[in-house]
Design a protein around this motif. Structure first.
Motif, PDB file in Angstrom:
ATOM      1  N   LEU A 133     -60.535   6.712  39.896  1.00 47.27           N
ATOM      2  CA  LEU A 133     -59.787   5.988  38.873  1.00 47.27           C
ATOM      3  C   LEU A 133     -58.323   6.415  38.861  1.00 47.27           C
ATOM      4  O   LEU A 133     -57.424   5.586  38.720  1.00 47.27           O
ATOM      5  N   LEU A 134     -58.082   7.697  39.039  1.00 55.27           N
ATOM      6  CA  LEU A 134     -56.712   8.200  39.085  1.00 55.27           C
ATOM      7  C   LEU A 134     -55.950   7.571  40.257  1.00 55.27           C
ATOM      8  O   LEU A 134     -54.827   7.091  40.088  1.00 55.27           O
ATOM      9  N   ALA A 135     -56.561   7.545  41.425  1.00 55.56           N
ATOM     10  CA  ALA A 135     -55.911   6.950  42.604  1.00 55.56           C
ATOM     11  C   ALA A 135     -55.633   5.473  42.392  1.00 55.56           C
ATOM     12  O   ALA A 135     -54.560   4.967  42.764  1.00 55.56           O
ATOM     13  N   CYS A 136     -56.569   4.786  41.769  1.00 46.72           N
ATOM     14  CA  CYS A 136     -56.392   3.364  41.484  1.00 46.72           C
ATOM     15  C   CYS A 136     -55.188   3.143  40.583  1.00 46.72           C
ATOM     16  O   CYS A 136     -54.344   2.281  40.854  1.00 46.72           O
ATOM     17  N   HIS A 137     -55.070   3.917  39.509  1.00 47.99           N
ATOM     18  CA  HIS A 137     -53.977   3.698  38.564  1.00 47.99           C
ATOM     19  C   HIS A 137     -52.636   4.218  39.069  1.00 47.99           C
ATOM     20  O   HIS A 137     -51.594   3.654  38.719  1.00 47.99           O
ATOM     21  N   VAL A 138     -52.639   5.245  39.893  1.00 51.90           N
ATOM     22  CA  VAL A 138     -51.391   5.670  40.529  1.00 51.90           C
ATOM     23  C   VAL A 138     -50.889   4.553  41.444  1.00 51.90           C
ATOM     24  O   VAL A 138     -49.702   4.213  41.446  1.00 51.90           O
ATOM     25  N   SER A 139     -51.798   3.955  42.198  1.00 54.61           N
ATOM     26  CA  SER A 139     -51.430   2.845  43.084  1.00 54.61           C
ATOM     27  C   SER A 139     -50.936   1.647  42.280  1.00 54.61           C
ATOM     28  O   SER A 139     -49.926   1.024  42.624  1.00 54.61           O
ATOM     29  N   ASN A 140     -51.648   1.317  41.204  1.00 53.19           N
ATOM     30  CA  ASN A 140     -51.234   0.181  40.387  1.00 53.19           C
ATOM     31  C   ASN A 140     -49.887   0.443  39.723  1.00 53.19           C
ATOM     32  O   ASN A 140     -49.046  -0.465  39.652  1.00 53.19           O
ATOM     33  N   GLU A 141     -49.668   1.652  39.259  1.00 52.53           N
ATOM     34  CA  GLU A 141     -48.373   1.988  38.639  1.00 52.53           C
ATOM     35  C   GLU A 141     -47.242   1.794  39.646  1.00 52.53           C
ATOM     36  O   GLU A 141     -46.192   1.236  39.313  1.00 52.53           O
ATOM     37  N   SER A 142     -47.466   2.220  40.871  1.00 51.00           N
ATOM     38  CA  SER A 142     -46.450   2.065  41.921  1.00 51.00           C
ATOM     39  C   SER A 142     -46.141   0.594  42.185  1.00 51.00           C
ATOM     40  O   SER A 142     -44.979   0.198  42.250  1.00 51.00           O
ATOM     41  N   VAL A 143     -47.184  -0.203  42.331  1.00 51.45           N
ATOM     42  CA  VAL A 143     -46.999  -1.636  42.592  1.00 51.45           C
ATOM     43  C   VAL A 143     -46.299  -2.312  41.414  1.00 51.45           C
ATOM     44  O   VAL A 143     -45.373  -3.107  41.600  1.00 51.45           O
TER      45      VAL A 143
ATOM     46  N   GLY B 295     -51.366  -7.267  42.657  1.00 55.30           N
ATOM     47  CA  GLY B 295     -49.954  -6.891  42.631  1.00 55.30           C
ATOM     48  C   GLY B 295     -49.343  -6.883  44.018  1.00 55.30           C
ATOM     49  O   GLY B 295     -48.201  -7.315  44.207  1.00 55.30           O
ATOM     50  N   LEU B 296     -50.102  -6.414  44.996  1.00 52.57           N
ATOM     51  CA  LEU B 296     -49.606  -6.408  46.373  1.00 52.57           C
ATOM     52  C   LEU B 296     -49.410  -7.821  46.905  1.00 52.57           C
ATOM     53  O   LEU B 296     -48.420  -8.105  47.581  1.00 52.57           O
ATOM     54  N   VAL B 297     -50.322  -8.707  46.590  1.00 48.38           N
ATOM     55  CA  VAL B 297     -50.189 -10.110  47.004  1.00 48.38           C
ATOM     56  C   VAL B 297     -48.958 -10.725  46.346  1.00 48.38           C
ATOM     57  O   VAL B 297     -48.208 -11.469  46.981  1.00 48.38           O
ATOM     58  N   ASP B 298     -48.728 -10.386  45.090  1.00 49.41           N
ATOM     59  CA  ASP B 298     -47.584 -10.948  44.359  1.00 49.41           C
ATOM     60  C   ASP B 298     -46.237 -10.460  44.877  1.00 49.41           C
ATOM     61  O   ASP B 298     -45.214 -11.078  44.589  1.00 49.41           O
ATOM     62  N   THR B 299     -46.207  -9.381  45.646  1.00 50.88           N
ATOM     63  CA  THR B 299     -44.929  -8.919  46.190  1.00 50.88           C
ATOM     64  C   THR B 299     -44.363  -9.905  47.204  1.00 50.88           C
ATOM     65  O   THR B 299     -43.175  -9.853  47.512  1.00 50.88           O
ATOM     66  N   GLN B 300     -45.198 -10.808  47.701  1.00 50.20           N
ATOM     67  CA  GLN B 300     -44.745 -11.805  48.672  1.00 50.20           C
ATOM     68  C   GLN B 300     -44.244 -13.081  47.995  1.00 50.20           C
ATOM     69  O   GLN B 300     -43.773 -13.992  48.667  1.00 50.20           O
ATOM     70  N   LYS B 301     -44.361 -13.148  46.689  1.00 41.44           N
ATOM     71  CA  LYS B 301     -43.938 -14.331  45.940  1.00 41.44           C
ATOM     72  C   LYS B 301     -42.539 -14.113  45.380  1.00 41.44           C
ATOM     73  O   LYS B 301     -42.083 -12.981  45.244  1.00 41.44           O
ATOM     74  N   PRO B 302     -41.841 -15.189  45.028  1.00 38.28           N
ATOM     75  CA  PRO B 302     -40.478 -15.036  44.504  1.00 38.28           C
ATOM     76  C   PRO B 302     -40.473 -14.300  43.157  1.00 38.28           C
ATOM     77  O   PRO B 302     -41.388 -14.456  42.346  1.00 38.28           O
TER      78      PRO B 302
ATOM     79  N   VAL C 111     -63.586   0.759  41.002  1.00 37.95           N
ATOM     80  CA  VAL C 111     -63.725  -0.243  42.065  1.00 37.95           C
ATOM     81  C   VAL C 111     -63.221  -1.598  41.557  1.00 37.95           C
ATOM     82  O   VAL C 111     -62.473  -2.289  42.247  1.00 37.95           O
ATOM     83  N   ALA C 112     -63.594  -1.957  40.344  1.00 36.20           N
ATOM     84  CA  ALA C 112     -63.138  -3.224  39.771  1.00 36.20           C
ATOM     85  C   ALA C 112     -61.624  -3.216  39.530  1.00 36.20           C
ATOM     86  O   ALA C 112     -60.956  -4.238  39.722  1.00 36.20           O
ATOM     87  N   ASN C 113     -61.083  -2.080  39.128  1.00 38.52           N
ATOM     88  CA  ASN C 113     -59.644  -1.987  38.845  1.00 38.52           C
ATOM     89  C   ASN C 113     -58.775  -2.114  40.093  1.00 38.52           C
ATOM     90  O   ASN C 113     -57.580  -2.375  39.983  1.00 38.52           O
ATOM     91  N   TRP C 114     -59.338  -1.907  41.278  1.00 35.62           N
ATOM     92  CA  TRP C 114     -58.553  -2.087  42.496  1.00 35.62           C
ATOM     93  C   TRP C 114     -58.108  -3.542  42.632  1.00 35.62           C
ATOM     94  O   TRP C 114     -57.161  -3.844  43.357  1.00 35.62           O
ATOM     95  N   GLY C 115     -58.760  -4.458  41.904  1.00 36.25           N
ATOM     96  CA  GLY C 115     -58.316  -5.856  41.900  1.00 36.25           C
ATOM     97  C   GLY C 115     -56.897  -5.997  41.379  1.00 36.25           C
ATOM     98  O   GLY C 115     -56.130  -6.843  41.868  1.00 36.25           O
ATOM     99  N   PHE C 116     -56.511  -5.176  40.401  1.00 37.16           N
ATOM    100  CA  PHE C 116     -55.136  -5.199  39.890  1.00 37.16           C
ATOM    101  C   PHE C 116     -54.140  -4.812  40.980  1.00 37.16           C
ATOM    102  O   PHE C 116     -53.077  -5.414  41.120  1.00 37.16           O
ATOM    103  N   VAL C 117     -54.502  -3.808  41.756  1.00 38.78           N
ATOM    104  CA  VAL C 117     -53.615  -3.329  42.822  1.00 38.78           C
ATOM    105  C   VAL C 117     -53.477  -4.399  43.900  1.00 38.78           C
ATOM    106  O   VAL C 117     -52.364  -4.722  44.336  1.00 38.78           O
ATOM    107  N   ILE C 118     -54.598  -4.974  44.313  1.00 35.51           N
ATOM    108  CA  ILE C 118     -54.573  -6.013  45.350  1.00 35.51           C
ATOM    109  C   ILE C 118     -53.771  -7.214  44.878  1.00 35.51           C
ATOM    110  O   ILE C 118     -52.944  -7.756  45.619  1.00 35.51           O
TER     111      ILE C 118
END
Length: 95
Positions: A72-82, A32-39, A23-30
């Protein structure tokens, strides 16, 4: 109610680190997703590469640990993608 009680008392339920760690690691994914809107100029290639390695290692850990931690696996697969997407943006900007 029985399903909720079974989840609450399961070895990967909310009374364990098998639940709260991912649950805490989903912060990395979020983040990263926010950063996709930055230059892409603000992306750190070194840090993004380190995050890719980190998520890759923890994907294996989540698969091998008993009981298997699918959250945890889903979290890190998502983070790896981002992070791979961010790394590709960085490479296009500086490559």
């Amino acid at each position: 109610m029985a399903a909720l009680r079974a989840f609450w008392n399961s070895p990967v339920g909310p009374k364990t680190t098998h639940f709260w760690g991912p649950v805490a690691n989903w912060g990395f994914v979020i983040s990263g997703l926010v950063d996709t809107q930055k230059p892409p100029e603000i992306i750190s290639g070194n840090m993004t590469a380190a995050m890719c390695v980190y998520s890759g290692l923890f994907m294996r850990f989540a698969w091998m640990v008993q009981p298997r931690n699918y959250l945890l696996l889903a979290c890190h697969v998502s983070n790896e993608s981002v992070q791979l997407y961010q790394l590709s943006r960085w490479a296009k900007a500086y490559g």
